[in-house]
Design a protein around this motif. Sequence first.
Motif, PDB file in Angstrom:
ATOM      1  N   VAL A 172      54.831  53.736  41.534  1.00  0.00           N
ATOM      2  CA  VAL A 172      54.246  52.343  41.455  1.00  0.00           C
ATOM      3  C   VAL A 172      55.189  51.564  42.331  1.00  0.00           C
ATOM      4  CG1 VAL A 172      54.071  50.361  40.069  1.00  0.00           C
ATOM      5  CG2 VAL A 172      53.478  52.500  39.080  1.00  0.00           C
ATOM      6  N   GLY A 173      56.362  51.838  42.357  1.00  0.00           N
ATOM      7  CA  GLY A 173      57.316  50.953  43.253  1.00  0.00           C
ATOM      8  C   GLY A 173      57.101  51.268  44.832  1.00  0.00           C
ATOM      9  N   GLY A 174      56.560  52.274  45.205  1.00  0.00           N
ATOM     10  CA  GLY A 174      56.489  52.605  46.547  1.00  0.00           C
ATOM     11  C   GLY A 174      54.900  52.584  47.000  1.00  0.00           C
ATOM     12  N   SER A 175      54.289  51.761  46.404  1.00  0.00           N
ATOM     13  CA  SER A 175      52.755  51.308  46.801  1.00  0.00           C
ATOM     14  C   SER A 175      52.595  49.865  47.161  1.00  0.00           C
ATOM     15  CB  SER A 175      52.091  51.640  45.285  1.00  0.00           C
ATOM     16  OG  SER A 175      52.168  50.513  44.449  1.00  0.00           O
ATOM     17  N   TRP A 176      51.333  49.910  47.836  1.00  0.00           N
ATOM     18  CA  TRP A 176      51.188  48.358  48.433  1.00  0.00           C
ATOM     19  C   TRP A 176      50.667  47.816  47.169  1.00  0.00           C
ATOM     20  CZ3 TRP A 176      52.172  46.297  52.737  1.00  0.00           C
ATOM     21  CH2 TRP A 176      52.431  47.073  53.896  1.00  0.00           C
ATOM     22  N   GLY A 177      50.183  48.028  46.434  1.00  0.00           N
ATOM     23  CA  GLY A 177      49.623  47.401  45.154  1.00  0.00           C
ATOM     24  C   GLY A 177      50.948  46.584  44.627  1.00  0.00           C
ATOM     25  N   PHE A 178      51.990  47.480  44.410  1.00  0.00           N
ATOM     26  CA  PHE A 178      53.253  46.877  43.708  1.00  0.00           C
ATOM     27  C   PHE A 178      53.678  45.630  44.766  1.00  0.00           C
ATOM     28  CE2 PHE A 178      58.103  46.777  43.887  1.00  0.00           C
ATOM     29  CZ  PHE A 178      58.071  46.207  42.191  1.00  0.00           C
ATOM     30  N   ALA A 237      51.683  42.554  44.428  1.00  0.00           N
ATOM     31  CA  ALA A 237      51.768  41.812  43.157  1.00  0.00           C
ATOM     32  C   ALA A 237      53.216  41.274  43.297  1.00  0.00           C
ATOM     33  CB  ALA A 237      51.529  42.965  42.105  1.00  0.00           C
ATOM     34  N   PHE A 238      54.095  41.924  43.443  1.00  0.00           N
ATOM     35  CA  PHE A 238      55.509  41.391  43.616  1.00  0.00           C
ATOM     36  C   PHE A 238      55.644  40.232  44.417  1.00  0.00           C
ATOM     37  CE2 PHE A 238      60.010  41.689  43.689  1.00  0.00           C
ATOM     38  CZ  PHE A 238      60.324  41.544  42.221  1.00  0.00           C
ATOM     39  N   GLY A 239      55.201  40.470  45.576  1.00  0.00           N
ATOM     40  CA  GLY A 239      55.191  39.114  46.532  1.00  0.00           C
ATOM     41  C   GLY A 239      54.158  37.806  45.981  1.00  0.00           C
ATOM     42  N   LEU A 240      53.121  38.161  45.381  1.00  0.00           N
ATOM     43  CA  LEU A 240      52.436  37.346  44.634  1.00  0.00           C
ATOM     44  C   LEU A 240      53.195  36.574  43.449  1.00  0.00           C
ATOM     45  CD1 LEU A 240      49.797  35.806  44.765  1.00  0.00           C
ATOM     46  CD2 LEU A 240      49.029  37.469  42.994  1.00  0.00           C
ATOM     47  N   PHE A 241      53.811  37.476  42.700  1.00  0.00           N
ATOM     48  CA  PHE A 241      54.784  36.681  41.405  1.00  0.00           C
ATOM     49  C   PHE A 241      55.827  35.902  42.062  1.00  0.00           C
ATOM     50  CE2 PHE A 241      58.590  37.550  38.955  1.00  0.00           C
ATOM     51  CZ  PHE A 241      58.083  37.083  37.830  1.00  0.00           C
ATOM     52  N   LEU A 242      56.456  36.585  43.130  1.00  0.00           N
ATOM     53  CA  LEU A 242      57.742  35.374  43.877  1.00  0.00           C
ATOM     54  C   LEU A 242      57.043  34.285  44.376  1.00  0.00           C
ATOM     55  CD1 LEU A 242      59.800  38.413  45.616  1.00  0.00           C
ATOM     56  CD2 LEU A 242      60.300  37.204  43.518  1.00  0.00           C
ATOM     57  N   THR A 243      56.168  34.381  44.921  1.00  0.00           N
ATOM     58  CA  THR A 243      55.419  33.230  45.515  1.00  0.00           C
ATOM     59  C   THR A 243      55.082  32.253  44.320  1.00  0.00           C
ATOM     60  OG1 THR A 243      54.406  34.367  47.182  1.00  0.00           O
ATOM     61  CG2 THR A 243      53.403  32.283  46.919  1.00  0.00           C
ATOM     62  N   ILE A 244      54.543  32.738  43.190  1.00  0.00           N
ATOM     63  CA  ILE A 244      54.120  31.921  42.101  1.00  0.00           C
ATOM     64  C   ILE A 244      55.481  31.205  41.446  1.00  0.00           C
ATOM     65  CG2 ILE A 244      53.261  31.806  39.804  1.00  0.00           C
ATOM     66  CD1 ILE A 244      51.321  33.882  40.916  1.00  0.00           C
ATOM     67  N   TRP A 245      56.746  32.085  41.273  1.00  0.00           N
ATOM     68  CA  TRP A 245      57.753  31.720  40.664  1.00  0.00           C
ATOM     69  C   TRP A 245      58.343  30.631  41.510  1.00  0.00           C
ATOM     70  CZ3 TRP A 245      60.921  34.149  37.152  1.00  0.00           C
ATOM     71  CH2 TRP A 245      62.391  33.804  36.918  1.00  0.00           C
ATOM     72  N   MET A 304      69.117  42.668  39.920  1.00  0.00           N
ATOM     73  CA  MET A 304      69.332  43.694  38.892  1.00  0.00           C
ATOM     74  C   MET A 304      68.054  44.814  38.877  1.00  0.00           C
ATOM     75  SD  MET A 304      70.082  41.293  35.311  1.00  0.00           S
ATOM     76  CE  MET A 304      68.697  41.825  34.676  1.00  0.00           C
ATOM     77  N   LEU A 305      66.745  44.298  39.303  1.00  0.00           N
ATOM     78  CA  LEU A 305      65.712  45.295  39.538  1.00  0.00           C
ATOM     79  C   LEU A 305      66.052  46.055  40.568  1.00  0.00           C
ATOM     80  CD1 LEU A 305      62.733  45.789  39.094  1.00  0.00           C
ATOM     81  CD2 LEU A 305      62.162  44.211  41.019  1.00  0.00           C
TER      82      LEU A 305
END
Length: 186
Positions: free
Chosen positions: A62-68, A71-79, A106-107
């Motif tokens: 999961v961590g090595g996929s484009w989807g992650f 999604a993580f970039g989108l989460f950071l942008t929203i945050w 931590m992540l």
Amino acid sequence: MAANAHQELSRQLLSCSYEELNDVQRSVIDLIANEAPTNVDKALRHDDRTFGERLADHVAAVGGSWGFIIAFGLFLTIWMGWNLLTKGKTVFDPYPFIFLNLMLSMLAAIQAPVIMMSQNRAAARDREAAEHDYVVNLRAELEIMHLHDKVDAMREQQMLELLKRQNEAIRLLKGQVEKLTTQKKK
């Protein structure tokens, strides 16, 4: 008798005694002598991973996929957008986003070793697969050499038989020529 077959095959195919062979070469000679198929190792067929190993493989996948990444970039942008645009009303991590930096650190600290565990397992599986491929390739090469020797022996036997037949034909022809020459002289 089986030991003799193993000795003969190792001398014939690898030009050394059976005792001088390493474990992989011995196993290949054993397979050839017994005419047994090459078995796929249970580790290559059976999933005997522990829960932690399966979890590490899943995290790495999961961590090595484009989807992650997306999604993580989108989460950071929203945050960051939420904390910049609400301007003090419900801000829980004001600029420079110290809590976000702590969470990301931590992540990364947890995710990196988990991914490395998964990579180590993948490398171990690759080594097992490479060893299996080596055994199969060595066996195939030795079987081909063995067949080549058999074909050469058959060809040599055929050539000897052909020479015998030709010599017999020449002898018969010489006899016929002698008969004809004696008949012409009479």
